[in-house]
Scaffold this motif. Structure first.
Motif, PDB file in Angstrom:
ATOM      1  N   ILE A 121      15.476 -14.609 -15.740  1.00  0.00           N
ATOM      2  CA  ILE A 121      14.378 -14.122 -14.568  1.00  0.00           C
ATOM      3  C   ILE A 121      14.240 -12.395 -15.034  1.00  0.00           C
ATOM      4  O   ILE A 121      13.196 -12.046 -14.720  1.00  0.00           O
ATOM      5  N   LEU A 122      15.124 -11.938 -15.764  1.00  0.00           N
ATOM      6  CA  LEU A 122      14.912 -10.530 -16.080  1.00  0.00           C
ATOM      7  C   LEU A 122      13.913 -10.432 -17.240  1.00  0.00           C
ATOM      8  O   LEU A 122      13.240  -9.336 -17.291  1.00  0.00           O
ATOM      9  N   ALA A 123      13.637 -11.428 -18.133  1.00  0.00           N
ATOM     10  CA  ALA A 123      12.643 -11.466 -19.121  1.00  0.00           C
ATOM     11  C   ALA A 123      11.303 -10.825 -18.662  1.00  0.00           C
ATOM     12  O   ALA A 123      10.812  -9.831 -19.291  1.00  0.00           O
ATOM     13  N   PRO A 124      10.512 -11.636 -17.733  1.00  0.00           N
ATOM     14  CA  PRO A 124       9.346 -11.128 -17.315  1.00  0.00           C
ATOM     15  C   PRO A 124       9.322  -9.695 -16.585  1.00  0.00           C
ATOM     16  O   PRO A 124       8.287  -8.803 -16.806  1.00  0.00           O
ATOM     17  N   VAL A 125      10.227  -9.541 -15.709  1.00  0.00           N
ATOM     18  CA  VAL A 125      10.530  -8.210 -15.147  1.00  0.00           C
ATOM     19  C   VAL A 125      10.587  -6.945 -15.845  1.00  0.00           C
ATOM     20  O   VAL A 125       9.926  -5.951 -15.807  1.00  0.00           O
ATOM     21  N   LEU A 126      11.301  -7.209 -17.153  1.00  0.00           N
ATOM     22  CA  LEU A 126      11.590  -6.141 -18.074  1.00  0.00           C
ATOM     23  C   LEU A 126      10.401  -5.858 -18.985  1.00  0.00           C
ATOM     24  O   LEU A 126       9.870  -4.861 -19.482  1.00  0.00           O
ATOM     25  N   GLY A 127       9.693  -7.400 -19.338  1.00  0.00           N
ATOM     26  CA  GLY A 127       8.410  -7.351 -19.944  1.00  0.00           C
ATOM     27  C   GLY A 127       7.247  -6.406 -19.290  1.00  0.00           C
ATOM     28  O   GLY A 127       6.529  -5.660 -19.832  1.00  0.00           O
ATOM     29  N   LEU A 128       7.137  -6.457 -17.978  1.00  0.00           N
ATOM     30  CA  LEU A 128       6.262  -5.867 -17.365  1.00  0.00           C
ATOM     31  C   LEU A 128       6.641  -4.339 -17.203  1.00  0.00           C
ATOM     32  O   LEU A 128       5.637  -3.417 -17.303  1.00  0.00           O
ATOM     33  N   ALA A 129       7.829  -4.030 -16.948  1.00  0.00           N
ATOM     34  CA  ALA A 129       8.113  -2.651 -16.945  1.00  0.00           C
ATOM     35  C   ALA A 129       8.079  -2.142 -18.249  1.00  0.00           C
ATOM     36  O   ALA A 129       7.473  -0.771 -18.316  1.00  0.00           O
ATOM     37  N   ALA A 130       8.084  -2.633 -19.590  1.00  0.00           N
ATOM     38  CA  ALA A 130       7.953  -2.148 -20.762  1.00  0.00           C
ATOM     39  C   ALA A 130       6.552  -1.884 -20.897  1.00  0.00           C
ATOM     40  O   ALA A 130       6.240  -1.004 -21.473  1.00  0.00           O
ATOM     41  N   VAL A 131       5.675  -2.895 -20.612  1.00  0.00           N
ATOM     42  CA  VAL A 131       4.260  -2.639 -20.816  1.00  0.00           C
ATOM     43  C   VAL A 131       3.692  -1.613 -19.786  1.00  0.00           C
ATOM     44  O   VAL A 131       3.095  -0.465 -20.248  1.00  0.00           O
ATOM     45  N   LEU A 132       4.256  -1.349 -18.648  1.00  0.00           N
ATOM     46  CA  LEU A 132       3.919  -0.278 -17.738  1.00  0.00           C
ATOM     47  C   LEU A 132       4.275   1.289 -18.435  1.00  0.00           C
ATOM     48  O   LEU A 132       3.372   2.076 -18.432  1.00  0.00           O
ATOM     49  N   LEU A 133       5.638   1.211 -18.768  1.00  0.00           N
ATOM     50  CA  LEU A 133       6.016   2.397 -19.240  1.00  0.00           C
ATOM     51  C   LEU A 133       5.345   2.884 -20.646  1.00  0.00           C
ATOM     52  O   LEU A 133       4.951   4.002 -20.919  1.00  0.00           O
ATOM     53  N   LEU A 134       5.269   1.819 -21.567  1.00  0.00           N
ATOM     54  CA  LEU A 134       4.504   2.267 -22.667  1.00  0.00           C
ATOM     55  C   LEU A 134       3.205   2.709 -22.705  1.00  0.00           C
ATOM     56  O   LEU A 134       2.660   3.566 -23.170  1.00  0.00           O
TER      57      LEU A 134
END
Length: 74
Positions: free
Chosen positions: A37-50
């Motif tokens: 479940i952390l994969a999409p959460v971290l993926g979204l956070a990564a996109v927003l931060l980048l």
């Protein structure tokens, strides 16, 4: 769109976003032993931060009136 993310903030966002993206991909590849479940959460956070790091604009900063760009000398 005015810049409101300073250079130190920009660097931190890009580094943290890259790390979050790599961990997200590692979870998806089953090389990082974390819950899926952390994969999409971290993926979204990564996109927003980048995105906020590269564009140097943060919508939340705009709403809160925060501007870390004013400390830049350039």
């Amino acid at each position: 769109m005015e810049r409101n993310v300073g250079s130190t903030d920009k660097t931190a966002r890009i580094l943290i976003g890259a790390i979050a993206g790599l961990v997200s991909l590692g979870i998806l590849a089953s090389t990082v032993p974390l819950p899926a479940i952390l994969a999409p959460v971290l993926g979204l956070a990564a996109v927003l931060l980048l995105v906020t790091g590269f564009t140097r604009f943060c919508g939340l900063y705009g709403l809160l009136g925060v501007d870390t760009c004013s400390v830049d000398t350039r």
